[in-house]
Design an enzyme around this catalytic site. Structure first.
Site, short mmCIF file in Angstrom:
data_model
loop_
_atom_site.label_atom_id
_atom_site.label_comp_id
_atom_site.label_asym_id
_atom_site.label_seq_id
_atom_site.Cartn_x
_atom_site.Cartn_y
_atom_site.Cartn_z
N LYS A 139 -0.67 4.36 -8.05
CA LYS A 139 -0.59 5.75 -8.48
C LYS A 139 0.64 5.98 -9.36
CE LYS A 139 0.80 10.28 -7.26
NZ LYS A 139 0.71 11.54 -6.56
N THR A 180 3.12 -12.62 2.73
CA THR A 180 2.28 -13.20 1.69
C THR A 180 3.03 -14.41 1.13
OG1 THR A 180 0.91 -12.72 -0.22
CG2 THR A 180 3.11 -11.73 -0.23
N GLY A 183 -4.52 -4.19 -3.88
CA GLY A 183 -5.49 -3.15 -4.19
C GLY A 183 -4.69 -1.92 -4.56
N HIS A 184 -4.66 -1.60 -5.84
CA HIS A 184 -3.84 -0.48 -6.31
C HIS A 184 -4.75 0.67 -6.74
CE1 HIS A 184 -0.22 -3.35 -7.20
NE2 HIS A 184 -0.62 -3.38 -5.95
N GLN A 226 2.04 -6.00 -3.15
CA GLN A 226 2.48 -6.12 -1.76
C GLN A 226 3.75 -5.30 -1.55
OE1 GLN A 226 1.50 -9.50 -3.34
NE2 GLN A 226 -0.41 -8.48 -2.89
N ARG A 229 2.62 -28.75 -6.98
CA ARG A 229 2.44 -29.22 -8.37
C ARG A 229 1.06 -29.85 -8.60
NH1 ARG A 229 7.96 -32.15 -7.53
NH2 ARG A 229 6.91 -32.25 -5.53
N ILE A 258 2.76 14.08 -3.24
CA ILE A 258 2.13 14.95 -2.24
C ILE A 258 0.60 14.90 -2.30
CG2 ILE A 258 4.05 16.55 -1.93
CD1 ILE A 258 2.33 18.39 -3.98
N GLY A 259 0.07 13.82 -2.82
CA GLY A 259 -1.38 13.66 -2.87
C GLY A 259 -1.72 12.48 -3.75
N ARG A 282 -5.54 0.46 8.59
CA ARG A 282 -4.13 0.08 8.54
C ARG A 282 -3.45 0.53 9.83
NH1 ARG A 282 -3.76 2.73 2.66
NH2 ARG A 282 -4.51 1.00 1.40
N ARG A 284 -9.96 -2.70 5.81
CA ARG A 284 -9.50 -2.76 7.20
C ARG A 284 -8.66 -1.53 7.54
NH1 ARG A 284 -6.41 -8.43 7.37
NH2 ARG A 284 -5.87 -7.74 5.28
N THR A 287 -9.64 -4.68 1.51
CA THR A 287 -10.53 -5.21 2.55
C THR A 287 -11.19 -4.11 3.38
OG1 THR A 287 -8.64 -5.37 4.02
CG2 THR A 287 -9.20 -7.35 2.77
N ASP A 298 0.80 -1.23 0.00
CA ASP A 298 0.00 0.00 0.00
C ASP A 298 0.83 1.27 0.00
OD1 ASP A 298 -2.19 -1.67 0.08
OD2 ASP A 298 -2.34 -1.59 2.27
N LYS A 304 1.83 2.18 -5.11
CA LYS A 304 2.37 1.64 -6.38
C LYS A 304 1.44 1.94 -7.56
CE LYS A 304 2.39 -2.38 -4.32
NZ LYS A 304 2.13 -1.99 -2.92
P1 GDP Z 1 -0.73 0.38 -3.54
O1 GDP Z 1 -1.31 -0.90 -3.09
O2 GDP Z 1 0.74 0.45 -3.31
O3 GDP Z 1 -1.07 0.73 -4.96
O4 GDP Z 1 -1.37 1.52 -2.63
P2 GDP Z 1 -2.93 1.64 -2.21
O5 GDP Z 1 -3.71 2.11 -3.36
O6 GDP Z 1 -3.38 0.40 -1.53
O7 GDP Z 1 -2.83 2.70 -1.06
C1 GDP Z 1 -2.28 3.97 -1.26
C2 GDP Z 1 -3.33 5.00 -0.89
O8 GDP Z 1 -2.71 6.26 -0.75
C3 GDP Z 1 -4.40 5.18 -1.95
O9 GDP Z 1 -5.60 5.54 -1.34
C4 GDP Z 1 -3.85 6.31 -2.80
O10 GDP Z 1 -4.87 7.02 -3.47
C5 GDP Z 1 -3.23 7.17 -1.74
N1 GDP Z 1 -2.04 7.94 -2.15
C6 GDP Z 1 -1.07 7.61 -3.03
N2 GDP Z 1 -0.12 8.55 -3.04
C7 GDP Z 1 -0.48 9.49 -2.14
C8 GDP Z 1 0.12 10.70 -1.67
O11 GDP Z 1 1.21 11.10 -2.06
N3 GDP Z 1 -0.56 11.39 -0.71
C9 GDP Z 1 -1.76 10.99 -0.22
N4 GDP Z 1 -2.35 11.73 0.71
N5 GDP Z 1 -2.35 9.85 -0.65
C10 GDP Z 1 -1.70 9.10 -1.57
P1 IMO Z 2 -0.87 -4.12 -2.30
O1 IMO Z 2 -0.39 -4.67 -3.61
C1 IMO Z 2 -1.00 -4.54 2.02
C2 IMO Z 2 -1.05 -8.60 3.65
C3 IMO Z 2 -2.30 -9.08 4.33
C4 IMO Z 2 -1.72 -10.05 5.32
C5 IMO Z 2 -0.58 -10.69 4.54
C6 IMO Z 2 -0.93 -12.00 3.86
O2 IMO Z 2 -2.17 -3.42 -2.38
O3 IMO Z 2 0.21 -3.33 -1.65
P2 IMO Z 2 -2.44 -12.71 1.80
O4 IMO Z 2 -3.86 -12.37 1.46
O5 IMO Z 2 -1.45 -12.31 0.78
O6 IMO Z 2 -2.28 -14.13 2.23
O7 IMO Z 2 -2.14 -11.85 3.13
O8 IMO Z 2 -0.23 -9.74 3.55
N1 IMO Z 2 -1.25 -8.09 2.28
C7 IMO Z 2 -1.19 -6.80 1.93
N2 IMO Z 2 -1.03 -5.70 2.69
N3 IMO Z 2 -1.07 -4.42 0.70
C8 IMO Z 2 -1.21 -5.51 -0.09
O9 IMO Z 2 -1.16 -5.45 -1.43
C9 IMO Z 2 -1.32 -6.77 0.53
N4 IMO Z 2 -1.48 -8.04 0.08
C10 IMO Z 2 -1.43 -8.83 1.15
O10 IMO Z 2 -2.97 -8.02 4.97
O11 IMO Z 2 -1.15 -9.38 6.41
MG MG Z 3 -2.87 -1.59 -1.85
#
Ligand code: GDP
Ligand code: IMO
Ligand code: MG
Length: 421
Positions: free
Chosen positions: A19, A238, A41-42, A223, A144, A410-411, A304, A302, A300, A14, A17
């Site tokens: 973005k 994971t 979740g990207h 991840q 396998r 920055i956003g 963080r 949840r 999910t 999270d 990535k």
């Molecule tokens: P990913 O899994 O690495 O793609 O990241 P996620 O999408 O799960 O979580 C990143 C969250 O931070 C998302 O809600 C993005 O919209 C938000 N985000 C990304 N870059 C920035 C930033 O520079 N500033 C702020 N405030 N939010 C950001």
């Molecule tokens: P992105 O790509 C954050 C965490 C789960 C759990 C552990 C194992 O959006 O950054 P799994 O379902 O893979 O067996 O869960 O890894 N986890 C993540 N946490 N971002 C993710 O993906 C994640 N994918 C799995 O919360 O702790």
């Molecule tokens: Mg994510």
């Protein structure tokens, strides 16, 4: 001959990535996911639109880019169908711009049930899995037994599906898990038809030919490095290799053909699920950071867990990945704090160290924190005009990791991205 650039998260996922991949995508011909699956979740934000992708690569919103779901991915057809339907309104010619590796492992409904059964059985030692069936699917790959996406076009697919499902049902029975399969199987077989509508290819040939043709390829990690099955905080990880080497395995690219490695990190740390988190903030402090950063899971929902930046962990991740450029995300979230803290070392069994121990959650493990001054609002999109406190923060991280920070975010929006010239 070109090389594959890799973009990946250096923390517990999270980092942002999605973005950055979306931002960089116009510079590339191919964007490819190499591991993970619908646990990811990207989030992408542009033109007032916010969209979350789970299995589909984050280059999908740009024309003329081929998006590849690589062999290292575990793909859930049901979630794939939902993602395709959610993209309907964007009029993207997906069948032309999205291909799937025939070698990608397939998540079947009982994999998700096994994930739940195993987690329940672990009690308070649960991983905090996203329950998307990731672990059991990679388990079947290593054993396998798994089915691959290409198998849906084999004449004995149904037979092999039934065999794997029945094997899972036996295990579920032993876990006293009631498998309600009827609806799920119906959805699954409908979704298989949707998957069949896409090109299912030996994507490794396409990627290697693209390199010969000097095309630009960006590999999109899911991840983060601290969730890597080998180098993360095992067993709270994971089930795939999230680090740069995973891109070689997950796409069929030779190590010598890896180019830049972009390491993404938040200006602080977050983690969803269980497991050690040395710099975690609790109570009001943790709550404040969660609110400022809007830290709720994109997959999910949840909350963080939040804490300060962990330098030994960041250095470790940079080392394992061979990071060539760092990108710092969410610098805006810490705006207005008078002071920020960073862990600059650990004390383990009374000894100071900067190495990550085998277990970070051991009783005799603590972090040592360094206090730095904070920064005010970032006013300009010019890297040379960042506020002084932020410049000091950037320099501090660069000197401890020995790696340049070439971007500060920055956003959440595409436009809120500051690259160094
Ligand atoms: P990913 O899994 O690495 O793609 O990241 P996620 O999408 O799960 O979580 C990143 C969250 O931070 C998302 O809600 C993005 O919209 C938000 N985000 C990304 N870059 C920035 C930033 O520079 N500033 C702020 N405030 N939010 C950001
Ligand atoms: P992105 O790509 C954050 C965490 C789960 C759990 C552990 C194992 O959006 O950054 P799994 O379902 O893979 O067996 O869960 O890894 N986890 C993540 N946490 N971002 C993710 O993906 C994640 N994918 C799995 O919360 O702790
Ligand atoms: Mg994510």
């Amino acid at each position: 001959m070109s090389k594959v650039d890799v973009l990946l998260g250096l923390q517990w996922g999270d980092e942002g990535k999605g973005k950055v991949v979306d931002y960089l995508a116009p510079k590339y011909d191919i964007v490819a996911r190499f591991q993970g699956g619908p646990n990811a979740g990207h989030t992408l934000e542009f033109d007032g639109i916010k969209h979350v992708l789970h299995q589909i690569p984050s280059g999908v919103f740009h024309e003329g880019i081929l998006n590849v779901i690589g062999n290292g991915v575990v793909l859930d057809p049901i979630i794939f169908q939902r993602e395709i339907e959610d993209l309907d309104t964007f009029n993207l010619d997906l069948k032309k711009h999205l291909v799937i590796s025939n070698r990608a492992q397939m998540i079947i409904p009982t994999h998700r049930m096994l994930d739940q059964a195993y987690e329940l059985a672990k009690g308070d030692k649960k991983i905090g899995s996203t329950l998307r069936g990731i672990g059991p699917t990679y388990q079947d790959k290593a054993a396998r037994k798994g089915l691959r996406i290409g198998d849906i076009n084999e004449p004995n697919f149904l037979e092999r599906y039934n065999e794997l499902r029945d094997f899972h049902l036996h295990i579920l029975e032993r876990y006293d898990f009631e498998a309600k399969l009827k609806d799920e199987e119906e959805k699954f077989f409908k979704a298989i038809e949707v998957v069949r509508g896409f090109d299912i290819l030996n994507t490794e040939y396409h990627i290697n030919q693209a390199l010969v043709d000097d095309k630009k390829i960006l590999a999109e990690g899911a991840q983060g490095s601290l969730l890597d099955i080998d180098f993360g905080s095992f067993p709270y990880v994971t089930s795939s290799n999230t680090v740069a080497a995973g891109a070689c395995i997950g796409l069929g690219v030779a190590p010598r053909n890896i180019g830049e490695v972009f390491g993404i990190f938040k200006a602080y740390c977050t983690r969803v699920g269980s497991g050690p988190f040395p710099t975690e903030l609790f109570g009001d402090e943790g709550e404040e950071l969660r609110k400022l950063g809007n830290e709720f899971g994109a997959t999910t929902g949840r909350p963080r867990r939040c804490g300060w930046l962990d330098m030994p962990a960041l250095k470790y991740a940079s080392m394992i990945n061979g990071v060539t450029q760092l990108f710092m995300m969410k610098a805006d979230v810490l705006e207005g704090l008078e002071q920020v803290k960073v862990a600059n070392g650990y004390t383990h069994d009374g000894q100071s160290t900067i190495e990550l121990p085998l277990y970070m959650e051991s009783e005799n493990f603590e972090v040592t924190l360094n206090t730095l001054r904070g920064w005010g609002k970032v006013q300009s999109n010019n890297f040379d005009e960042l506020p002084d406190g932020l410049v000091e923060y950037v320099k501090y991280i660069e000197s401890s990791t020995n790696c340049p920070i070439n971007m500060v975010s920055i956003g959440p929006d595409r436009t809120q991205t500051i690259f160094r010239n």
